[in-house]
Design an enzyme around this catalytic site. Structure first.
Site, mmCIF file in Angstrom:
data_model
loop_
_atom_site.group_PDB
_atom_site.id
_atom_site.type_symbol
_atom_site.label_atom_id
_atom_site.label_comp_id
_atom_site.label_asym_id
_atom_site.label_seq_id
_atom_site.Cartn_x
_atom_site.Cartn_y
_atom_site.Cartn_z
ATOM 1 N N ASN A 1 2.833 -0.993 -7.401
ATOM 2 C CA ASN A 1 2.049 0.067 -6.783
ATOM 3 C C ASN A 1 1.331 0.871 -7.866
ATOM 4 O OD1 ASN A 1 1.319 2.352 -4.875
ATOM 5 N ND2 ASN A 1 2.644 1.135 -3.538
ATOM 6 N N PRO B 1 0.832 -1.208 0.000
ATOM 7 C CA PRO B 1 0.000 0.000 0.000
ATOM 8 C C PRO B 1 0.859 1.246 0.000
ATOM 9 C CG PRO B 1 -0.666 -1.530 1.729
ATOM 10 C CD PRO B 1 0.660 -1.997 1.222
ATOM 11 N N CYS B 2 0.362 2.288 -0.637
ATOM 12 C CA CYS B 2 1.074 3.572 -0.662
ATOM 13 C C CYS B 2 0.488 4.465 0.411
ATOM 14 C CB CYS B 2 0.946 4.237 -2.033
ATOM 15 S SG CYS B 2 1.743 5.857 -2.123
ATOM 16 N N GLN B 3 1.267 4.770 1.431
ATOM 17 C CA GLN B 3 0.816 5.633 2.513
ATOM 18 C C GLN B 3 1.658 6.911 2.525
ATOM 19 O OE1 GLN B 3 1.833 2.380 5.189
ATOM 20 N NE2 GLN B 3 -0.185 2.600 6.107
#
Length: 437
Positions: free
Chosen positions: A114, A74-76
């Site tokens: 991603n 996940p891209c946080q």
């Protein structure tokens, strides 16, 4: 043998791609650890791989020795700590877990996936932080921006793939290719893909449709009639149409369908002109939500009965007035579908939230795309078991990785002798047989 781990595994799209590539190359592969936090995704994974992934990777106490990492992480948002050096900090993000495992286990390589926005997030700082972190750990990287539509899939899906090898730059023949920007461009420039495999064919939406589907997937008869009436009962005019209230172009709006009350042609023309012109720079610098006066509106829609049109649309709930300025009421209308795919082109990108509301026209009827059709858009084989709950299936397939893209990257990576020499070094695993948390 390639021993690999499958992190943030979802329903196993990356694993499936790697296993297919290894099988085609005659290489043995074995997944020694899978990790996924979503309960229903784990159920689908277990159906197809006969193993239940472990849960949150932050809680996994032991990781067996392995050679290769798969991670669709996940891209946080990243912290700005340490930005005086030009880089942020990965602490507090799930990418930190990837760093932790790479640092302590030192596998030979990895493939990370991603969204394309990772490259521009925080003005590129996030992406540079990731590459810098991997470099500090001893990994040389390459990355690709690839569109699934170039891999015999009928979906416009651009993703970034980061490939890394320990102490050696990965040698790849595949090059970044973002493909067509939309379904219209795809139709205008259909060519035989030539990224690396001339056997690839062009696949269109009509090629992935199921022959027979349950009545549950069809839109209501009332909504279907509203759509057909809006295009003069010429069903082909619905190809590629978006159902949306705050964009013009090839769109159908609530006022076209009469969802709040039937509109005259003049009223429809007025509303369409308003949403198309209210973003003009002449009316302000902000891009959206510009309220306009009647004098401003008359510069692009001069009608003898403009005031009456405006009052009628306010009464029906399509238009609002505040301090003498007018703006469309663009709430989330309850459209049963929000996009109708062109059968002779590619699908829009599947997402976890909207996959269930993508429409197709099949056998002269309008319906939602099915979970199996979503699986085909992502390149999952027909033998792949889909979750029995449609809601879960749509979410999982919208989040999934396109299997043929992963297969192509892995095959390209493993097929190179120099890359394979690093990956297949005999009996040289990580510094520790098991990673203690």
């Amino acid at each position: 043998m390639i021993r690999f781990i499958d992190l943030f595994a979802g329903i196993g799209g990356m694993r499936l791609g790697l296993e297919q590539a290894c099988q085609q190359l005659g290489l043995e592969s074995k997944c020694v650890l899978s990790s996924e936090i979503d309960r229903k995704a784990k159920e689908t994974y277990a159906l197809n791989f006969n193993e239940v992934p472990q849960g949150d990777i932050r809680q996994v106490s032991e990781i067996p020795k392995f050679d290769f990492m798969l991670a669709g992480f996940p891209c946080q948002p990243f912290s700005h700590a340490g930005k005086q050096k030009g880089f942020g900090d990965t602490r507090g993000t799930l990418f930190f877990e990837i760093e932790r495992i790479l640092e302590q286990c030192q596998p030979k390589g990895f493939l990370l996936e991603n969204v394309r926005g990772l490259t521009t997030h925080d003005r590129g700082r996030t992406f540079q932080t990731i590459l810098h972190s991997l470099e500090k750990l001893g990994y040389k990287t390459n990355y690709l921006l690839l569109n699934s539509s170039n891999f015999s899939l009928a979906q416009n899906r651009v993703r970034i793939y980061i490939i890394g090898l320990l102490h050696q730059y990965p040698i790849l023949t595949i090059q970044s290719d973002r493909g067509a920007i939309d379904s219209h461009s795809f139709k205008q420039h259909i060519v035989q893909p030539s990224l690396f495999d001339e056997s690839l064919s062009v696949i269109k939406v009509k090629d992935i449709l199921e022959t027979q589907v349950s009545e549950n997937y069809y839109v209501s008869r009332n909504f279907e009639q509203q759509l057909l009436k809006a295009v003069g009962y010429k069903i082909e005019k619905l190809y590629g149409v978006r159902l949306i209230d705050f964009r013009g172009g090839n769109s159908i709006h609530s006022w076209d369908l009469g969802l709040k009350g039937k509109c005259t042609q003049d009223e429809r023309d007025f509303m369409n002109a308003l949403i198309s012109n209210r973003r003009l720079k002449a009316f302000g610098k902000h891009q959206d939500g510009k309220s306009l006066t009647l004098d401003q509106i008359q510069t692009f829609f001069n009608h003898d009965h403009l005031y009456d049109l405006v009052q009628s649309l306010i009464e029906k709930g399509y238009l609002k007035e505040h301090n003498g300025k007018f703006n469309p009421i663009c709430g989330n209308m309850s459209f049963e579908i929000f996009k109708i795919l062109d059968p002779d082109s590619i699908s829009i990108t599947l997402t976890s939230s909207d996959a269930s509301r993508i429409g197709v026209i099949h056998q002269d009827r309008i319906r939602r795309i099915t979970p199996r059709e979503c699986a085909r858009l992502q390149g999952f084989p027909e033998t792949f078991a889909i979750h029995h709950e449609d809601h879960a299936a749509y979410k999982q397939l919208g989040n999934a990785v396109s299997v043929p893209v992963v297969k192509a990257i892995i095959k390209d990576l493993f097929d190179n002798e120099n890359n394979r020499a690093i990956l297949m070094e005999s009996n040289k695993f990580s510094k520790f047989d098991y990673l203690a948390s």
